[in-house]
Scaffold this active site. Structure first.
Site, PDB file in Angstrom:
ATOM      1  N   CYS A   1       0.817  -1.213   0.000  1.00  0.00           N
ATOM      2  CA  CYS A   1       0.000   0.000   0.000  1.00  0.00           C
ATOM      3  C   CYS A   1       0.851   1.264   0.000  1.00  0.00           C
ATOM      4  CB  CYS A   1      -1.008  -0.009   1.137  1.00  0.00           C
ATOM      5  SG  CYS A   1      -0.350  -0.560   2.686  1.00  0.00           S
TER       6      CYS A   1
ATOM      7  N   HIS B   1      18.402   1.605  -1.905  1.00  0.00           N
ATOM      8  CA  HIS B   1      16.963   1.773  -1.710  1.00  0.00           C
ATOM      9  C   HIS B   1      16.311   0.440  -1.329  1.00  0.00           C
ATOM     10  CE1 HIS B   1      13.007   3.539  -2.072  1.00  0.00           C
ATOM     11  NE2 HIS B   1      12.634   2.569  -2.892  1.00  0.00           N
TER      12      HIS B   1
END
Lengths: 426, 276
Positions: free
Chosen positions: A52, A101
């Protein structure tokens, strides 16, 4: 052509939820997405992360610029979003930054709530989907496994995870300091409210086995009890049930204290002084603060919990710095491995290693055979060189021949089989 | 031989203490595992040292006060390891270990420093009742020492919870429920063993000196300690738990240590190092 890992996608830092939800790969679409991904020419390997908070494509390629283009097209395909609209929300990570990342995401350093543990599980799911579709290869296998171990290191070596930063999780954390186990404990929810329901949900999620609900309007209590699979109890008699409850969450709209010190004293006696944890979520407060002075009663109000959460947030910030340095170090290790993952330097390294072994052994032998004539020495030299060449012929031809998506696999295998060190600096 | 082993055990205890403290300060998981591994090493070497001593000297292995301390320390650590591995493997009891280990270090150090293997045990004491008295008494003392450590940590944890202050250490303390239940169990076991130790002690006295009770300081001290622990066991059943029980455990153990020390160091009677 430098082999690299890159990440193209949207995450909560730059993209609002309206954008993220339009791009998301719900379960059904994930498989199809991974298959499409494999057909894109510049993409050798790919994993889709869709949670999400982020929709990101992790890819391995030897042609970074084309790959970014292809992935942007891939994300906008099917009229999900206009390319121009996506551009302002898109995050592109390349090279070391991409590896960093991914590691930060795995270690939950990039989460909305830093340190929350769900992301690692989601990442593992994304990876295993890609692995079973065959879209993850040598580079991404290594990269994801590395990211899992980074997450584990960060978890065990820093305090980033495992600290409660919301009021309701702070309540659970405190409860674990009082109670050894939750599965034989009973909670009592007094009154309804968003905060208190959240706290109840947290406690249930952590294994509290029984929940009683009391509310001024009994119907609401029944409703809530049904939702939590608990038992409704009449509000007027709640204090009778207190002796059965180990944790009490108060959030009634009452003006005065619904639970006084004297009453609590009686309850404690009835409980034979088994500890009780009272959480006062309401303003004005429901429980007399002096209850906290009683033995075996632990009372926290909303400010106390907020403070606990705040202290944790600050500590988490400090711990995050430690975590970042772990990530940095691991990025470098991975990067060295990746940079060495090319055929030419591997072939050179392989030849050098074999030649060094050959020369070393030859010298030893020649030292014991001092009375050899120069011609005989040359013959030995030539023979050993020929052996090495013949042995290496097969492996080297394979390394040279393979098309680039297999190259990584063979190179990695060769480096491991022949124990070739990664170069100090690429 | 046994002294060389003892020196190694001391080194292991010290290293385990240091790594344990390092774990509490830094929170590094590796340090926690090291602390436990080192403690297990210390336990093995210490037990080895005591075994060698017992084989070489027989009953006289526990002739002096310091030797007794060394035995008790070893049993205490053994019980702790057993507790951490078998009884409550779910809970992180490193904090308890960090308290137990330096205690064991001090006890063992005294045995090492005042090693007086010359202390003779009067022959009339060397009968079958001696081990039957010594074993449960030592076990009882060791378990009381452990209960004391658990209670100290309970009080620490309970203070933090009540004061709503949170230190980094706080996160690494076991839950109150764990500590309280363990405390209860240990006090009960310790009390049972201590009681057996006293009974066999009086029988040993009868065998040796002909009287069950001769108002020796050690007998008085033991009686006082026994009463305190009896009170503690009884109070549990009337709902005394948590802070009060922990406080009484600490007090009882302090009384136990003071009486044990004073009997052995100040009033050299029949029971202490010099069996005149």
């Amino acid at each position: 052509m430098q082999r690299e890992v890159l990440i193209v996608g949207v995450n909560h830092r730059k993209a609002p939820v309206e954008v993220r939800e339009r791009l998301s790969f719900a379960d059904g679409r994930l498989q199809e997405g991974l298959r499409t991904l494999l057909t894109l020419r510049p993409i050798d390997e790919g994993v889709i992360i869709s949670t999400c908070n982020r929709v990101e494509i992790v890819a391995a390629t030897v042609d970074g610029d084309d790959a970014v283009e292809a992935l942007t097209d891939f994300l906008t395909s099917g009229d999900r979003i206009a390319r121009g609209q996506l551009a302002e929300h898109l995050s592109v990570y390349r090279g070391r930054e991409a590896v960093r990342h991914l590691f930060r995401v795995a270690a939950s350093l990039d989460s909305m709530v830093v340190g929350e543990p769900q992301i690692l599980g989601q990442l593992k799911d994304s990876y295993s989907h890609a692995a079973s579709e065959g879209s993850a290869g040598t580079v991404l296998h290594r990269c994801f496994h590395k990211s899992f171990s980074v997450a584990k290191r960060v978890r065990s070596e820093t305090g980033v995870a495992g600290k409660a930063v919301s009021v309701s999780s702070a309540a659970v954390e405190l409860a674990t300091k009082i109670f050894d186990r939750f599965d034989d404990k009973t909670a009592l929810l007094l009154g309804a409210g968003t905060m208190s329901e959240l706290a109840a949900r947290h406690l249930l999620a952590h294994g509290v086995s029984r929940l009683m609900v009391a509310n001024r309007t009994f119907e609401r209590a029944v409703e809530l009890a049904h939702e939590f699979q608990g038992t409704p109890v009449p509000f007027e008699e709640f204090s009778r049930y207190l002796s059965m409850a180990d944790m009490v969450i108060g959030s009634t709209a009452a003006d005065g204290y619904v639970l006084t010190r004297d009453r609590m004293q009686e309850v404690l006696r009835a409980r034979r002084y088994r500890p009780i944890f009272l959480i006062d979520m309401s303003v004005p407060r429901n429980f007399d603060p002096s209850i906290n002075e009683l033995d075996n009663a632990y009372l926290y109000d909303i400010d106390d919990l907020g403070e606990v959460a705040q202290v944790n947030r600050e500590e988490r910030g400090r711990e995050a710095e430690k975590a970042e340095s772990i990530v940095d170090a691991e990025v470098e290790t991975f990067w060295k491995w990746l940079a060495a993952l090319e055929a030419v330097p591997t072939i050179v390294a392989l030849r050098e290693k074999m030649d060094a072994i050959r020369k070393g052994e030859l010298e030893k032998t020649l030292a014991t055979l001092r009375d050899l004539a120069p011609r005989e020495r040359e013959a030995l030299e030539a023979m050993t060189a020929a052996i090495v060449n013949k042995i290496l012929h097969g492996p080297i031809t394979h390394l040279k021949q393979h098309h680039r998506e297999h190259e990584a696999f063979y190179v990695a295998a060769a480096r491991q089989l022949f124990d070739l060190q990664e170069p100090e600096n690429q | 031989m046994s002294n060389v082993l003892l020196a190694h055990a001391l080194a292991f205890y010290l290293l385990s203490t240091i790594t344990g403290v390092a774990h509490l300060v830094t929170g590094q998981d590796a340090m926690r595992r090291w602390a436990f591994a080192l403690l297990a090493c210390a336990l093995g070497v210490h037990a080895g040292a005591l075994a060698v001593r017992a084989v070489m000297m027989g009953y006289e292995a526990v002739a002096t006060f310091q030797d007794e301390l060394s035995f008790i320390a070893c049993i205490m650590v053994g019980t702790y390891v057993l507790m951490a591995v078998v009884l409550v493997p779910r809970a992180d009891l490193t904090v308890v270990g960090v308290l137990v280990t330096p205690l064991a270090f001090l006890f063992t150090l005294s045995a090492y420093a005042f090693n007086s293997s010359t202390a003779a045990l009067p022959p009339q004491l060397q009968n079958v009742w001696l081990p039957v008295h010594v074993a449960p008494a030592f076990l009882g003392y060791a378990i009381f020492a452990l209960a004391f450590c658990l209670s100290v940590i309970y009080l620490l944890q309970e203070r933090q919870l009540k004061a709503k202050r949170k230190s980094n250490l706080f996160r690494r303390l076991p839950s109150l429920e764990t500590l309280d239940q363990l405390n209860h169990r240990f006090v009960s076991w310790g009390f049972a063993l201590f009681t057996v130790g006293i009974i066999t002690g009086t029988l040993l006295a009868k065998e040796t000196w002909g009287a069950l009770w001769s108002w020796q300081p050690v007998e008085l001290a033991s009686a006082i300690t026994w009463v305190l622990y009896a009170l503690l066991v009884h109070a549990r059943h009337t709902g005394w738990r948590g802070r009060k029980a922990a406080t009484l455990t600490v007090v009882s153990f302090v009384v136990l240590v003071v009486s044990f020390l004073s009997v052995n160091l100040l009033f050299p009677g029949k029971h202490s190092g010099s069996f005149d």
